[in-house]
Design an enzyme around this catalytic site. Structure first.
Site, PDB file in Angstrom:
ATOM      1  N   ASP A  92      -4.715  -0.450   0.212  1.00  0.00           N
ATOM      2  CA  ASP A  92      -5.301  -1.792   0.300  1.00  0.00           C
ATOM      3  C   ASP A  92      -5.034  -2.324   1.707  1.00  0.00           C
ATOM      4  O   ASP A  92      -3.893  -2.660   2.043  1.00  0.00           O
ATOM      5  CB  ASP A  92      -4.688  -2.747  -0.723  1.00  0.00           C
ATOM      6  CG  ASP A  92      -5.234  -2.559  -2.129  1.00  0.00           C
ATOM      7  OD1 ASP A  92      -5.764  -1.465  -2.411  1.00  0.00           O
ATOM      8  OD2 ASP A  92      -5.101  -3.481  -2.954  1.00  0.00           O
ATOM      9  N   LYS A 154     -11.758  -6.846  -1.695  1.00  0.00           N
ATOM     10  CA  LYS A 154     -10.684  -7.509  -2.447  1.00  0.00           C
ATOM     11  C   LYS A 154     -10.536  -8.939  -1.958  1.00  0.00           C
ATOM     12  O   LYS A 154     -10.582  -9.209  -0.759  1.00  0.00           O
ATOM     13  CB  LYS A 154      -9.384  -6.720  -2.262  1.00  0.00           C
ATOM     14  CG  LYS A 154      -8.161  -7.344  -2.906  1.00  0.00           C
ATOM     15  CD  LYS A 154      -6.951  -6.451  -2.678  1.00  0.00           C
ATOM     16  CE  LYS A 154      -5.664  -7.123  -3.077  1.00  0.00           C
ATOM     17  NZ  LYS A 154      -4.479  -6.285  -2.794  1.00  0.00           N
ATOM     18  N   LYS A 183     -12.128  -6.087  -6.273  1.00  0.00           N
ATOM     19  CA  LYS A 183     -10.772  -6.337  -6.775  1.00  0.00           C
ATOM     20  C   LYS A 183     -10.418  -7.797  -6.560  1.00  0.00           C
ATOM     21  O   LYS A 183     -10.564  -8.336  -5.465  1.00  0.00           O
ATOM     22  CB  LYS A 183      -9.753  -5.441  -6.060  1.00  0.00           C
ATOM     23  CG  LYS A 183      -8.309  -5.691  -6.499  1.00  0.00           C
ATOM     24  CD  LYS A 183      -7.354  -4.688  -5.872  1.00  0.00           C
ATOM     25  CE  LYS A 183      -5.902  -5.026  -6.188  1.00  0.00           C
ATOM     26  NZ  LYS A 183      -4.954  -4.039  -5.603  1.00  0.00           N
TER      27      LYS A 183
END
Length: 227
Positions: A92, A154, A183
Site C-alpha cells: 500500500d 485507496k 479500498k
C-alpha cells in the site's frame, strides 16, 4: 451482509508508531483467532509478523511512503524491495500529494509505476488521502493510478485527517469502473460502517477495528486506531 463475508474483505492493521513487539505478537494472535486473511504492519515488523503468521495462510502487507507520501520515488522503491525481501505480500503506497497538487501528473504516474514494478506482481494499492483532495483531484488520481497499472485506489491512511466516506467510495468506484479495486480505510469502526462502505463500492477495507466490526464488541485488541 454476514460478518464472515466481511472478514475476507478486511485488511487488519496495526500501524501505531509506538507499537511494541509484544503488541505485534498479540495482534498476530488476534488475526489467527478471528480469521483475517491480510494484515498490515509497519516495515520494521514485516519480518516478525510474517514469521508469526506463515503457517496460517495470512498475507502480511506493508505501507510504503507512509504516512505523508513525500519520499522520493527511489526511496519508495527501495522500501518496497526491502519489504518484499522481509516477507511482505501486499503493498500500500501513498501517492505524492505535493506533485498531484502541483499538477505534475507525469511525476505522480511515474512514482506509482516504479513502485508497481518493484512490487513484482504483488497487489499494489495507492492511497490518495481523499480528505485532502478536491473532487477533480480524486478523479485525476484514480486515472493516474489505473494508467500506472496498480491494482487498487485507496481512500486514506487514517493519519492525515478524514477517512473513508460513503460519498468518496462511491466516487472512486464510479471513476475506476467495476473491475478495479477500491479500498476504504480511515474511520471505519463498526459493522454498519463497513456494510455501508461495501455497498458504496469498496471491495477491501483497511481497519484496526476489525474485531469490533465482526463481533459488535466495543472492546478491542492490541491497539485501536483510526486507520
Amino acid at each position: 451482509m454476514k460478518t464472515d463475508g466481511l472478514v475476507d474483505l478486511i485488511d487488519y492493521t496495526l500501524l501505531s508508531p509506538t507499537a511494541t513487539r509484544e503488541n505485534i505478537a498479540d495482534f498476530c494472535k488476534e488475526t489467527i483467532k478471528y480469521g483475517f486473511k491480510t494484515v498490515f504492519v509497519n516495515p520494521y515488523y514485516v519480518s516478525y509478523a510474517n514469521e508469526f503468521l506463515k503457517d496460517n495462510d495470512v498475507k502480511v502487507g506493508v505501507p510504503i511512503g507512509f504516512s505523508l507520501g513525500g519520499a522520493t520515488t527511489k526511496t519508495k522503491v527501495a522500501e518496497t524491495v526491502d519489504a518484499i525481501k522481509n516477507g511482505a505480500r501486499e503493498i500500500d503506497m501513498l501517492i505524492n500529494l505535493g506533485a498531484l497538487k502541483s499538477q505534475e501528473y507525469s511525476i505522480v504516474k511515474y512514482d506509482i509505476q516504479e513502485v508497481v514494478k518493484a512490487s513484482q506482481g504483488l497487489i499494489t494499492k495507492v492511497i490518495i488521502e481523499t480528505a485532502l483532495l478536491t473532487r477533480e483531484e480524486k478523479m485525476i488520481a484514480c486515472n493516474l493510478i489505473m494508467e500506472a497499472e496498480a491494482d487498487f485506489v485507496k481512500t486514506a491512511t487514517g493519519f492525515n485527517g478524514g477517512g473513508a466516506t460513503v460519498d468518496d467510495v462511491a466516487l472512486l468506484r464510479a471513476t475506476v469502473g467495476k473491475n478495479f479495486g477500491v479500498k476504504a480505510a480511515g474511520g471505519i469502526k463498526t459493522y454498519e460502517d463497513a456494510v455501508n462502505i461495501v455497498k458504496a463500492g469498496a471491495n477491501r477495507i483497511g481497519t484496526s477495528n476489525g474485531i469490533k466490526i465482526i463481533t459488535g464488541n466495543n472492546s478491542q485488541g492490541s491497539f485501536e486506531q483510526s486507520y
